[in-house]
Design an enzyme around this catalytic site. Structure first.
Site, PDB file in Angstrom:
ATOM      1  CG  ASP A   1      -0.308  -0.433   2.506  1.00 27.17           C
ATOM      2  OD1 ASP A   1       0.926  -0.397   2.581  1.00 27.17           O
ATOM      3  OD2 ASP A   1      -1.029  -0.791   3.449  1.00 27.17           O
TER       4      ASP A   1
ATOM      5  CG  ASN B   1      -8.968  -1.593  12.072  1.00 21.92           C
ATOM      6  OD1 ASN B   1      -8.043  -2.234  11.582  1.00 21.92           O
ATOM      7  ND2 ASN B   1      -9.471  -0.508  11.507  1.00 21.92           N
TER       8      ASN B   1
ATOM      9  CG  HIS C   1      -6.003  -2.219   8.767  1.00 26.06           C
ATOM     10  ND1 HIS C   1      -6.154  -0.945   9.250  1.00 26.06           N
ATOM     11  CD2 HIS C   1      -4.679  -2.439   8.738  1.00 26.06           C
ATOM     12  CE1 HIS C   1      -4.966  -0.421   9.491  1.00 26.06           C
ATOM     13  NE2 HIS C   1      -4.040  -1.314   9.201  1.00 26.06           N
TER      14      HIS C   1
HETATM   15  C1  GLP Z   1      -0.699   0.409   8.612  1.00 25.33           C
HETATM   16  C2  GLP Z   1      -0.330  -0.434   7.393  1.00 25.33           C
HETATM   17  C3  GLP Z   1      -0.523  -1.911   7.653  1.00 25.33           C
HETATM   18  C4  GLP Z   1       0.137  -2.279   8.968  1.00 25.33           C
HETATM   19  C5  GLP Z   1      -0.517  -1.524  10.102  1.00 25.33           C
HETATM   20  C6  GLP Z   1       0.028  -1.854  11.473  1.00 25.33           C
HETATM   21  O1  GLP Z   1      -2.043   0.672   8.677  1.00 25.33           O
HETATM   22  N1  GLP Z   1      -1.065  -0.086   6.209  1.00 25.33           N
HETATM   23  O2  GLP Z   1       0.017  -2.651   6.566  1.00 25.33           O
HETATM   24  O3  GLP Z   1       0.043  -3.655   9.174  1.00 25.33           O
HETATM   25  O4  GLP Z   1      -0.315  -0.142   9.859  1.00 25.33           O
HETATM   26  O5  GLP Z   1       1.158  -1.100  11.754  1.00 25.33           O
HETATM   27  P1  GLP Z   1       2.163  -1.401  12.910  1.00 25.33           P
HETATM   28  O6  GLP Z   1       3.039  -2.505  12.451  1.00 25.33           O
HETATM   29  O7  GLP Z   1       2.927  -0.113  13.073  1.00 25.33           O
HETATM   30  O8  GLP Z   1       1.383  -1.771  14.119  1.00 25.33           O
END
Ligand code: GLP
Length: 241
Positions: A67, A136, A138
């Site tokens: 992304d 959440n 995702h």
């Molecule tokens: C963002 C990214 C995700 C990632 C998530 C969690 O939203 N688009 O791909 O998994 O953050 O991030 P973190 O690893 O900092 O908890």
């Protein structure tokens, strides 16, 4: 789904990097699906170590990222392009023409989605997709919703995600509200998936991902349908399981 419970963040990083390293060793021209966020930083540090000590060669490796925020310049230090070059690409011998991210500055969003879908197809799909997880549930930016998108698309971020990202931006207005992301079909088409999770903030969602009903309300629960998923999570992330 294989679930490996590891002690802490460092162990998670080593284990996940070990799987990616094995993929590169077995298939030096593999296509890696890469992720951003704080979770994979340690994984990328381990891969750089592997490159520096001569165990890993990225010269034929290709990669596509999950992304990218819409509207952020690649030179903006919060863009995922900046993150990837800073945390991995600039430190290993991957070729610039071999790594790909959606273009956050694309003027025509629909065209950009089609272009990125086409890149993934032209590479023959993803051999190993690395995933983090949002609090959440995702994956990429496929947010909980009544319906999910199949292919690369422009996603509207939920308040939960915008708030989770707030710490990285000066003001609310600066936080991107949309992002280009692989869709659920894109992610599920990867031949192998590795999901890494660390820390107490992920504890609540992990049981829903691993054992919960398969529902678009927890996009990562769809991974239960994939034939080759490895979850590497630390004790804190699995503390409610
Ligand atoms: C963002 C990214 C995700 C990632 C998530 C969690 O939203 N688009 O791909 O998994 O953050 O991030 P973190 O690893 O900092 O908890």
């Amino acid at each position: 789904m294989r679930v490996y419970k590891v002690k802490n963040y460092d162990e998670m990083s080593r284990q996940a990097a070990g799987i990616i390293a094995s993929m590169i060793t077995l298939n030096p021209a593999c296509v890696l699906g890469l992720a951003t966020g704080s979770t994979p930083e340690g994984i990328y540090r381990e891969l750089i170590k592997g490159y520096n000590n001569g165990d890993l060669d990225f010269s034929e490796v290709k990669s596509v990222n999950l992304d990218e925020y819409q509207g952020l310049d690649p030179n903006n230090d919060q863009s995922y392009y900046y993150y990837m070059t800073d945390k991995l690409f600039n430190h290993v011998n991957i070729k610039k023409e071999n790594y790909h991210l959606p273009n956050g500055l694309a003027e025509d969003a629909a065209k950009e989605c089609a272009r990125y879908d086409e890149i993934i197809k032209s590479l023959g799909g993803v051999d190993l997709q690395l995933l983090g997880i949002g609090i959440n549930g995702h994956i990429g930016f496929n947010e909980p919703s009544e319906k999910l998108e199949k292919d690369v698309h422009l996603a509207k971020l939920t308040e939960s995600t915008i708030n989770a990202n707030a710490r990285f931006f000066k003001s609310y207005d600066d936080i991107p509200k949309h992002a280009f992301t692989m869709g659920v079909r894109t992610i599920m088409s990867a031949r192998k998936i590795v999901l890494a999770a660390s820390g107490k903030s992920k504890a609540e969602i992990m049981p829903a991902v691993i054992n919960g009903p398969i529902t678009t309300a927890v996009p990562a629960s769809l991974l239960q349908l994939h034939p080759d998923v490895t979850i590497i999570a630390d004790e804190d992330a699995l503390s409610l399981l």
